[in-house]
Write an enzyme that holds these catalytic residues in place. Structure first.
Site, PDB file in Angstrom:
ATOM      1  N   GLU A 143       0.834  -1.217   0.000  1.00 12.03           N
ATOM      2  CA  GLU A 143       0.000   0.000   0.000  1.00 12.03           C
ATOM      3  C   GLU A 143       0.864   1.261   0.000  1.00 12.03           C
ATOM      4  O   GLU A 143       0.814   2.079   0.930  1.00 12.03           O
ATOM      5  CB  GLU A 143      -0.958  -0.013   1.196  1.00 12.03           C
ATOM      6  CG  GLU A 143      -1.918  -1.195   1.151  1.00 12.03           C
ATOM      7  CD  GLU A 143      -2.962  -1.204   2.260  1.00 12.03           C
ATOM      8  OE1 GLU A 143      -2.694  -0.633   3.322  1.00 12.03           O
ATOM      9  OE2 GLU A 143      -4.038  -1.792   2.060  1.00 12.03           O
ATOM     10  N   GLU A 161      -5.136  -8.722  -0.777  1.00 15.87           N
ATOM     11  CA  GLU A 161      -5.793  -8.464   0.516  1.00 15.87           C
ATOM     12  C   GLU A 161      -7.254  -8.182   0.274  1.00 15.87           C
ATOM     13  O   GLU A 161      -7.599  -7.344  -0.570  1.00 15.87           O
ATOM     14  CB  GLU A 161      -5.189  -7.242   1.220  1.00 15.87           C
ATOM     15  CG  GLU A 161      -3.968  -7.505   2.017  1.00 15.87           C
ATOM     16  CD  GLU A 161      -3.562  -6.315   2.876  1.00 15.87           C
ATOM     17  OE1 GLU A 161      -4.450  -5.666   3.455  1.00 15.87           O
ATOM     18  OE2 GLU A 161      -2.353  -6.044   2.948  1.00 15.87           O
TER      19      GLU A 161
HETATM   20  C1  BGP Z   1      -4.247  -3.134   5.087  1.00 12.15           C
HETATM   21  C2  BGP Z   1      -2.875  -3.559   5.590  1.00 12.15           C
HETATM   22  C3  BGP Z   1      -2.855  -4.820   6.389  1.00 12.15           C
HETATM   23  C4  BGP Z   1      -4.086  -5.021   7.216  1.00 12.15           C
HETATM   24  C5  BGP Z   1      -5.394  -4.653   6.596  1.00 12.15           C
HETATM   25  C6  BGP Z   1      -6.567  -4.595   7.519  1.00 12.15           C
HETATM   26  O1  BGP Z   1      -4.331  -1.762   4.956  1.00 12.15           O
HETATM   27  O2  BGP Z   1      -2.012  -3.744   4.494  1.00 12.15           O
HETATM   28  O3  BGP Z   1      -1.649  -4.908   7.067  1.00 12.15           O
HETATM   29  O4  BGP Z   1      -3.991  -5.250   8.509  1.00 12.15           O
HETATM   30  O5  BGP Z   1      -5.318  -3.410   5.938  1.00 12.15           O
HETATM   31  O6  BGP Z   1      -6.462  -3.454   8.321  1.00 12.15           O
HETATM   32  P1  BGP Z   1      -6.630  -3.479   9.885  1.00 12.15           P
HETATM   33  O7  BGP Z   1      -5.703  -4.533  10.373  1.00 12.15           O
HETATM   34  O8  BGP Z   1      -6.277  -2.147  10.347  1.00 12.15           O
HETATM   35  O9  BGP Z   1      -8.057  -3.827  10.097  1.00 12.15           O
END
Ligand code: BGP
Length: 481
Positions: free
Chosen positions: A185, A381
């Site tokens: 990201e 993701e």
């Molecule tokens: C993305 C990141 C991840 C992740 C996911 C969910 O932005 O790359 O590392 O954790 O989001 O976000 P969160 O864990 O804050 O719910």
């Protein structure tokens, strides 16, 4: 026409959210190790950190609530966890290599052998399990020393340090790893410059100087990412390197041309980051941004040639939600998210953390990216952060199954429309510490981990209902949804 027979189904994790063992075997502190857990509201995050908080975190040793220091103990449980991924039938696992495990301070000339050994063990285990590793080189975990002794990514030196780390990874692990991602990201530097690029706001006297360094750091990451592509291809000829962006689908609030213009602007801002890495040059949007923010980038003579020459092989992205863009948000109901807080879309449901759930938005984004770049896509993701309840040792997460089912249907429709998708890794395939809030209670996995927000629990792994469901999806190559 459905999923290709070699479609890479799997899951994703990141070192700083799962490994723990934050100072074991020579590992240095990273920017993730100083992130405290948020306590209260849906929209609160721990991305911003003051100089004082940073100093306290460095001083406190093993004390304090810094959940990413302990993760879910993957450093010690990786064999068992990989066995569970294998049982689900994973074809691939996306994971990251903690930079500060290999180079504890980031600026050493020689790597830490124990760190290297750990990843050899992990990759060997994956190989034996028949699981293809997809490796992120930088996932919110730069060595903290580069923040305190340099200016994070705003310092040009960091390019050299990062490339040293990348070359070590390619030489050491090239025999196991064909798929590499550069920066997780990369666009998140705008939202959380500390976590993404080690830029500490308190170090700046003016907002202008702070913004200047954010864009400077981003430029350095673009150059470093391109050099990583170059060296990956040189050292591992069969390798494929992808960029990784936070993709969101943005809708105008209504057909008011001004709202349409705003939605278009937000979309162009989102695509700016992949444009540089895929097309090899800064788009118009970037140049406008520099102008409006009075940014004067310092570039070396060859920078733009490097960016032009070493573009990525595929485009990977995270997709969680869509957004609504509106010229006037006064009086509107707002929602949260990993990208930005925006106006609520009345047609969509939201997660327990206020993220808007929009499976069709995934198809729209896939078509947008593929049609723009003509490069294979990798969805690395996507998932639902929810509060799971354990009842007599079982977790009935039908809401998660529904979430995935609808996203898979739309992914399949995108493929049927002609989009080339290499694979899909859910976030996160096993419960882990949240990136934005450092909570354990924000659970994404098919596998439940018995740990609470205070770090108490047995760490036992339990299969949720979604575990068997996903296993069926993979076994039927996306036919049994
Ligand atoms: C993305 C990141 C991840 C992740 C996911 C969910 O932005 O790359 O590392 O954790 O989001 O976000 P969160 O864990 O804050 O719910």
């Amino acid at each position: 026409m459905g999923f290709s027979k070699d479609f890479l189904w799997g899951g994703a994790i990141a070192a700083n959210q799962v490994e723990g063992a934050f100072c074991e075997d020579g590992k240095g502190l990273s920017v993730a190790d100083v992130a405290k857990r948020v306590i209260s509201s849906q929209y609160e995050t721990q991305w911003a950190i003051s100089k004082e908080q940073l100093e306290e975190a460095i001083r406190c040793g093993d004390e304090g609530n810094y959940p990413k220091r302990k993760g879910i103990d993957f450093y010690h449980t990786y064999k068992n966890d990989i066995a569970l991924f294998k049982e689900m039938g994973f074809k691939c696992l996306r994971l990251s290599i903690a930079w500060s495990r290999l180079y504890p301070n980031g600026d050493e000339t020689e790597p830490n052998q124990k760190g290297i050994d750990f990843y050899h063990h992990v990759f060997r285990e994956l190989k034996q399990a028949g699981i293809e590793p997809i490796v992120t080189l930088s996932h919110y975990e730069m060595p903290l020393h580069l923040v305190t002794h340099y200016r994070g990514w705003a310092s040009r030196d960091t390019i050299e340090f990062f490339i040293r780390f990348c070359k070590t990874c390619f030489r050491e692990f090239g025999c196991y790893v064909a798929y590499w991602l550069t920066f997780n990201e990369i666009d998140s530097i705008i939202r959380h410059p500390f976590t993404t690029a080690g830029i500490l706001k308190d170090n700046y006297e003016t907002e202008a100087a702070y913004q200047q360094d954010i864009f400077q750091a981003l430029h350095h990451q673009f150059v470093a990412g391109s050099l990583a592509v170059k060296y990956a291809h040189e050292i591992i000829p069969a390798s494929q390197v992808g960029c990784m962006i936070t993709k969101t689908t943005t809708y105008p609030y209504n057909c008011d041309p001004e709202n349409i213009e705003i939605a278009q602007h937000v979309t162009m801002l989102n695509l700016m980051f992949s444009d540089v890495q895929v097309l090899g040059e800064y788009p118009l949007t970037a140049k406008q941004l520099w102008k409006t923010n009075s940014i004067d980038l310092i570039m070396e003579e060859d920078d733009l040639n490097i960016i032009k020459e070493y573009t990525v092989d595929f485009v990977s992205f995270s997709y969680y939600m869509s957004m609504v863009a509106c010229k006037d948000i006064k009086g509107m109901e707002m929602v949260g998210g990993n990208l930005a807080v925006g106006a609520k879309n009345p047609y969509l449901d939201t997660s327990d953390w206020g993220w808007q759930i929009d499976p069709l938005g995934l198809k729209i984004s896939c078509i947008e990216l593929y049609d723009r770049y003509h490069k294979p896509l990798f969805i690395v993701e996507n998932g639902l952060g929810a509060k799971d309840v354990v009842l007599e040792g079982k977790i009935h997460d039908s809401y998660r199954i529904d979430y995935f089912r609808e996203h898979f249907r739309q992914m399949k429709k995108a493929i049927e429309a002609g989009v080339e998708i290499i694979g899909y890794t859910s976030w996160a395939c096993i419960d882990s510490v949240s990136a934005s809030t450092s909570q354990m209670s924000k659970r994404y996995g098919f596998i439940y981990v018995d740990l609470d927000d205070e770090g108490n629990g047995s760490k036992q792994r339990l299969k949720k209902d979604s575990f068997d469901w996903y296993k069926g999806v993979i076994a039927s190559n996306g036919e049994m949804l």
